[in-house]
Design a protein around this motif. Structure first.
Motif, PDB file in Angstrom:
ATOM      1  N   ALA A 269     -40.555   1.371  52.932  1.00  0.00           N
ATOM      2  CA  ALA A 269     -42.508   2.037  53.508  1.00  0.00           C
ATOM      3  C   ALA A 269     -41.899   2.438  55.128  1.00  0.00           C
ATOM      4  CB  ALA A 269     -43.951   1.181  53.262  1.00  0.00           C
ATOM      5  N   THR A 270     -41.195   0.710  55.515  1.00  0.00           N
ATOM      6  CA  THR A 270     -40.895   1.237  57.220  1.00  0.00           C
ATOM      7  C   THR A 270     -39.383   2.035  56.980  1.00  0.00           C
ATOM      8  OG1 THR A 270     -41.183  -0.887  57.515  1.00  0.00           O
ATOM      9  CG2 THR A 270     -39.783   0.190  58.808  1.00  0.00           C
ATOM     10  N   MET A 271     -38.513   2.474  56.136  1.00  0.00           N
ATOM     11  CA  MET A 271     -37.533   3.659  56.435  1.00  0.00           C
ATOM     12  C   MET A 271     -38.146   5.032  55.974  1.00  0.00           C
ATOM     13  SD  MET A 271     -34.979   2.108  56.320  1.00  0.00           S
ATOM     14  CE  MET A 271     -33.578   2.709  56.542  1.00  0.00           C
ATOM     15  N   THR A 272     -39.117   4.666  55.368  1.00  0.00           N
ATOM     16  CA  THR A 272     -39.949   6.022  54.791  1.00  0.00           C
ATOM     17  C   THR A 272     -40.709   6.632  56.230  1.00  0.00           C
ATOM     18  OG1 THR A 272     -39.642   5.935  52.389  1.00  0.00           O
ATOM     19  CG2 THR A 272     -41.071   7.588  53.538  1.00  0.00           C
ATOM     20  N   SER A 273     -41.113   5.502  57.303  1.00  0.00           N
ATOM     21  CA  SER A 273     -41.967   5.926  58.758  1.00  0.00           C
ATOM     22  C   SER A 273     -41.309   6.388  59.551  1.00  0.00           C
ATOM     23  CB  SER A 273     -42.643   5.107  58.135  1.00  0.00           C
ATOM     24  OG  SER A 273     -41.899   3.812  58.977  1.00  0.00           O
ATOM     25  N   GLN A 274     -40.290   6.030  59.430  1.00  0.00           N
ATOM     26  CA  GLN A 274     -39.274   6.084  60.212  1.00  0.00           C
ATOM     27  C   GLN A 274     -37.974   6.992  60.144  1.00  0.00           C
ATOM     28  OE1 GLN A 274     -39.353   3.813  63.563  1.00  0.00           O
ATOM     29  NE2 GLN A 274     -41.666   3.279  62.157  1.00  0.00           N
ATOM     30  N   GLY A 275     -38.304   7.960  59.196  1.00  0.00           N
ATOM     31  CA  GLY A 275     -37.816   9.256  59.412  1.00  0.00           C
ATOM     32  C   GLY A 275     -36.781   9.264  58.725  1.00  0.00           C
ATOM     33  N   MET A 276     -36.336   8.623  57.950  1.00  0.00           N
ATOM     34  CA  MET A 276     -35.417   8.273  56.346  1.00  0.00           C
ATOM     35  C   MET A 276     -35.561   9.132  55.807  1.00  0.00           C
ATOM     36  SD  MET A 276     -34.525   5.159  53.832  1.00  0.00           S
ATOM     37  CE  MET A 276     -36.113   6.543  52.890  1.00  0.00           C
ATOM     38  N   ASN A 277     -34.314  10.051  55.471  1.00  0.00           N
ATOM     39  CA  ASN A 277     -34.263  11.815  54.946  1.00  0.00           C
ATOM     40  C   ASN A 277     -32.816  11.283  53.714  1.00  0.00           C
ATOM     41  OD1 ASN A 277     -36.009  13.301  56.260  1.00  0.00           O
ATOM     42  ND2 ASN A 277     -34.994  13.036  57.254  1.00  0.00           N
TER      43      ASN A 277
END
Length: 171
Positions: free
Chosen positions: A26-34
């Motif tokens: 969730a953190t990786m997603t919320s921090q903009g991982m693309n």
């Protein structure tokens, strides 16, 4: 060290290994991982590697390029990839440069690690692209105990507590 480093703000709390892994994803997603991002895990050879494989597993569908840098030795960098029916595997040599995210594991801050905060910062400077993020993942407050807050440029740190640990005899 500023007061935010001494008294970090708790953003989220979870429990157990599954909670920790969900929090990482969730953190990786919320921090903009693309898709196409490069995520470089830097940790102690041996002890951190199984945890790196678990964290990488949670983001296996992200289409991100994942890399392991054991003990911060850039020349030993290895690719991490998903093999169906097996799991995350570590293999061929790869260039860790131009990382969108550098994930530092707490084993680097342990007394037996030779890299230390200064060496870790050197690794981060060499591989993190401008605008990239540095996340720490540790157990039992290792980064704080080692005095890394204020020395290493963490954007976020996930700290897990393993307590209690029980050995039981049932018969």
């Amino acid at each position: 060290m500023d007061s935010t480093q001494e008294n970090p703000q708790i953003l989220e709390t979870s429990h157990g290994l599954s909670g920790m892994l969900r929090m990482f994803k969730a953190t990786m997603t919320s921090q903009g991982m693309n898709p196409g991002d490069k995520i470089v895990f830097v940790g102690s050879a041996g002890t951190c590697v199984p945890f790196i494989e678990l964290f990488a597993y949670t983001i296996r569908d992200s289409k991100a390029e994942m890399v392991l840098v054991p003990d911060g030795v850039l020349d030993d960098s290895r690719a991490i990839w998903w093999i169906p029916e097996i799991g995350m595997q570590i293999g061929g040599a790869v260039d860790p440069a131009n990382a969108d995210f550098v994930i530092l594991l707490g084993g680097l801050s342990m007394p037996q690690s030779k890299i230390g905060a200064e060496g870790t910062n050197d690794v981060v400077k060499k591989i993190l692209k401008p605008g990239g993020k540095v996340f720490g993942i540790c157990f039992m407050d290792m980064f704080a105990k080692a005095g890394w807050y204020g020395k290493v440029p963490f954007d976020l740190v996930m700290d897990a507590t393993i307590d209690p640990i029980r050995l039981q005899k049932l018969n």
